[in-house]
Design a protein around this motif. Sequence first.
Motif, PDB file in Angstrom:
ATOM      1  N   MET A   1      36.484  23.656  26.293  1.00 42.56           N
ATOM      2  CA  MET A   1      36.922  22.321  26.699  1.00 42.56           C
ATOM      3  C   MET A   1      36.174  21.260  25.884  1.00 42.56           C
ATOM      4  N   ILE A   2      34.864  21.473  25.721  1.00 44.43           N
ATOM      5  CA  ILE A   2      34.054  20.546  24.919  1.00 44.43           C
ATOM      6  C   ILE A   2      34.571  20.521  23.479  1.00 44.43           C
ATOM      7  N   PHE A   3      34.824  21.727  22.944  1.00 47.75           N
ATOM      8  CA  PHE A   3      35.314  21.837  21.557  1.00 47.75           C
ATOM      9  C   PHE A   3      36.651  21.115  21.411  1.00 47.75           C
ATOM     10  N   ALA A   4      37.575  21.370  22.355  1.00 42.60           N
ATOM     11  CA  ALA A   4      38.926  20.794  22.264  1.00 42.60           C
ATOM     12  C   ALA A   4      38.891  19.277  22.384  1.00 42.60           C
ATOM     13  N   SER A   5      38.019  18.773  23.259  1.00 43.36           N
ATOM     14  CA  SER A   5      37.967  17.315  23.466  1.00 43.36           C
ATOM     15  C   SER A   5      37.422  16.578  22.250  1.00 43.36           C
ATOM     16  N   SER A   6      36.744  17.326  21.378  1.00 44.67           N
ATOM     17  CA  SER A   6      36.184  16.679  20.174  1.00 44.67           C
ATOM     18  C   SER A   6      37.244  16.468  19.099  1.00 44.67           C
ATOM     19  N   GLN A   7      38.384  17.178  19.210  1.00 38.70           N
ATOM     20  CA  GLN A   7      39.397  17.102  18.148  1.00 38.70           C
ATOM     21  C   GLN A   7      40.023  15.699  18.007  1.00 38.70           C
ATOM     22  N   PRO A   8      40.495  15.107  19.140  1.00 40.93           N
ATOM     23  CA  PRO A   8      41.078  13.757  18.983  1.00 40.93           C
ATOM     24  C   PRO A   8      40.041  12.729  18.519  1.00 40.93           C
TER      25      PRO A   8
ATOM     26  N   GLN B   1      30.660  19.152  19.152  1.00 40.10           N
ATOM     27  CA  GLN B   1      31.644  20.210  18.883  1.00 40.10           C
ATOM     28  C   GLN B   1      30.958  21.569  18.703  1.00 40.10           C
ATOM     29  N   GLY B   2      29.803  21.545  18.016  1.00 44.03           N
ATOM     30  CA  GLY B   2      29.049  22.787  17.780  1.00 44.03           C
ATOM     31  C   GLY B   2      28.571  23.417  19.075  1.00 44.03           C
TER      32      GLY B   2
ATOM     33  N   SER C   1      31.547  25.005  20.698  1.00 38.00           N
ATOM     34  CA  SER C   1      31.945  26.218  19.962  1.00 38.00           C
ATOM     35  C   SER C   1      31.007  27.379  20.292  1.00 38.00           C
ATOM     36  N   PHE C   2      29.676  27.093  20.328  1.00 33.93           N
ATOM     37  CA  PHE C   2      28.706  28.152  20.647  1.00 33.93           C
ATOM     38  C   PHE C   2      28.926  28.692  22.058  1.00 33.93           C
ATOM     39  N   LEU C   3      29.010  27.794  23.034  1.00 25.82           N
ATOM     40  CA  LEU C   3      29.184  28.229  24.429  1.00 25.82           C
ATOM     41  C   LEU C   3      30.465  29.039  24.591  1.00 25.82           C
ATOM     42  N   GLY C   4      31.542  28.543  23.972  1.00 22.14           N
ATOM     43  CA  GLY C   4      32.830  29.235  24.090  1.00 22.14           C
ATOM     44  C   GLY C   4      32.802  30.606  23.458  1.00 22.14           C
ATOM     45  N   ASN C   5      32.385  30.689  22.194  1.00 24.42           N
ATOM     46  CA  ASN C   5      32.435  31.956  21.448  1.00 24.42           C
ATOM     47  C   ASN C   5      31.432  32.980  21.962  1.00 24.42           C
ATOM     48  N   TYR C   6      30.199  32.543  22.248  1.00 22.58           N
ATOM     49  CA  TYR C   6      29.162  33.487  22.679  1.00 22.58           C
ATOM     50  C   TYR C   6      29.507  34.093  24.045  1.00 22.58           C
ATOM     51  N   TYR C   7      29.871  33.236  24.984  1.00 23.92           N
ATOM     52  CA  TYR C   7      30.083  33.744  26.348  1.00 23.92           C
ATOM     53  C   TYR C   7      31.392  34.512  26.492  1.00 23.92           C
ATOM     54  N   ILE C   8      32.403  34.184  25.671  1.00 26.30           N
ATOM     55  CA  ILE C   8      33.636  34.980  25.735  1.00 26.30           C
ATOM     56  C   ILE C   8      33.378  36.358  25.111  1.00 26.30           C
TER      57      ILE C   8
END
Length: 594
Positions: free
Chosen positions: A39-46, A87-88, A91-98
């Motif tokens: 969610m954090i990663f996605a919100s950084s895109q706009p 964003q980083g 990305s870390f929280l999303g990728n590591y925990y998944i």
Amino acid sequence: MSDSQNESFTRSSVRIYLRLLSYVRPYWIPFAVSILGFMIFASSQPAMAWMLKYFVDGLTAGSSGEFLGYPLIWGFPLFIVLVSIYQGIGSFLGNYYIAKVSLGIVHDLRTALFDNFLTLPNRYFDNHNSGHLVSRVTFNVTMVTGAATDAIKVVFREGLTVIFLFGYLLWMNWQLTLVLMGILPVIGVMVSSTSKKFRKQSKKIQTAMGDVTHVTSETITGYRVVRSFGGEQYESERFHKASEANRERGLKMTRTGAVFTPSLQLVTYGSMAFVMFLVLLLRGEATAGDLVAYITAAGMLPKPVRQLSEVSANIQKGIAAAESIFEQLDEEPETDTGTYESERVSGRIEVRDLHFNYPQTDKVVLEDINFSVEPGQMVALVGRSGSGKSTLISLIPRFYQHTQGRILIDGVDVSEYRLRNLRRHIALVTQHVTLFNDTIANNIAYGDLAGAPREDIERAVEAAYAKEFIDKLPDGLDTMVGENGVLLSGGQRQRLAIARALLKNAPLLILDEATSALDTESERHIQSALDHVMQGRTTLVIAHRLSTIEKADIILVMDQGKIVERGSHAELLAQNGYYARLHSMQFQDDAPHA
């Protein structure tokens, strides 16, 4: 595919996928953290598109331009750094925990499958080749995680990115954005039609992969036979054929994806081109910064949309793999309805009106079998190959379940015993000795015997006449035997199996061709050991050697699933019937020379 088939396919896919997601439940905390990260990663895109508006407008305003109330010259670069840090973290929280969830599911599914192997009935292994079973634990499980976690990762990360970008676009110009959203139904139809193809092709790939594993496993296990009979060319062709089938099916799936992705891109970018045209046509009072920000945000959409569309392939591969895994996990385990337990049986066996045929076959394997064995007696089963001898002794420890007639141990039907308790009373030595890639001591003191005192192991080794060759080995009882005892001779492996049976000290002893792999001298030693171990134990022997059969209290002669003669060696020879003919053909080489 008809509408009813489509509906059934969808229902089946949803059911399997929901069951698969139930394996995520124990990992809900890391899963929730990973979703927060995405969610954090996605919100950084706009934010990237949004800050370009201020950058372009600031450039237009010249050196006096501001960014969020700060001078543009250092406010804008600082914002870029902050957004990249934000964003980083996401990305870390999303990728590591998944990944933590994914590896946890792989572990859980593998252990569930392996533990399931230990409870499945014999017939399951009779009907499935080992290569396909091994492939499930290795290959299919990794395919499943692609659906359970990798797909979820894309769905959440890219899905949330699309939502945030669309939200931003609607906020900037809702009329133009609604035009852009017109392509979504087209994408939905394309994804749905391709999903069915992916699932079908994925199942074929898994079957082909099982064939590759199976051929490899057989060739490695039987390499001596392959080389001694010149089977290299045949095995090579067999493997190449299986591997080629796997390659072709993989290529077919890639082709489906390769056509699907550019088609989807064409639809997406075509829509984008139309939106760009409208932006330039209807720009109205929008500033250059507004246009750049809108076009940038819209330009960021095709990538996550494409990745969301491709996730369907991963999900369908995973569902196909999960289907085969759940199929095995849903198999009925070995029947164990017994409740009776005995500390130690005396060893009296009675078989009454026993009939047996293997499940899903009409061929009768055993018919009208009746006999009884008193404690301490030795019974020899004799007959041509295929006469039902091995099947009969397999029914006593309930490797197969008899459905008609009774097998009683100490007056209690074997089906009434708890399986583990029943098998604790039986020591089994077969012609095909199974040894594990472990030390000699651990191979003898295996399973329930693990932890047996060293002195007991040494006594069993001595009684099995295995001490002489073990003492010559570099580490004695602590010598590693290699896979299935490959570093030992057939006779040595057989003696270890007998030592294992001696250590078990069970009241019932089953010997299935137990001395067949031994040379004459080894057999003489083993025969002495068996004479010792059989004292006070009920022994059932399948044997081809005259020296073993002569000592039996009762000889049961079997033919085509029936007992055709019974009696002692001398009585049966005197009858001059089936046994006498079998004896003259089969046992004359064993007769002592004058």
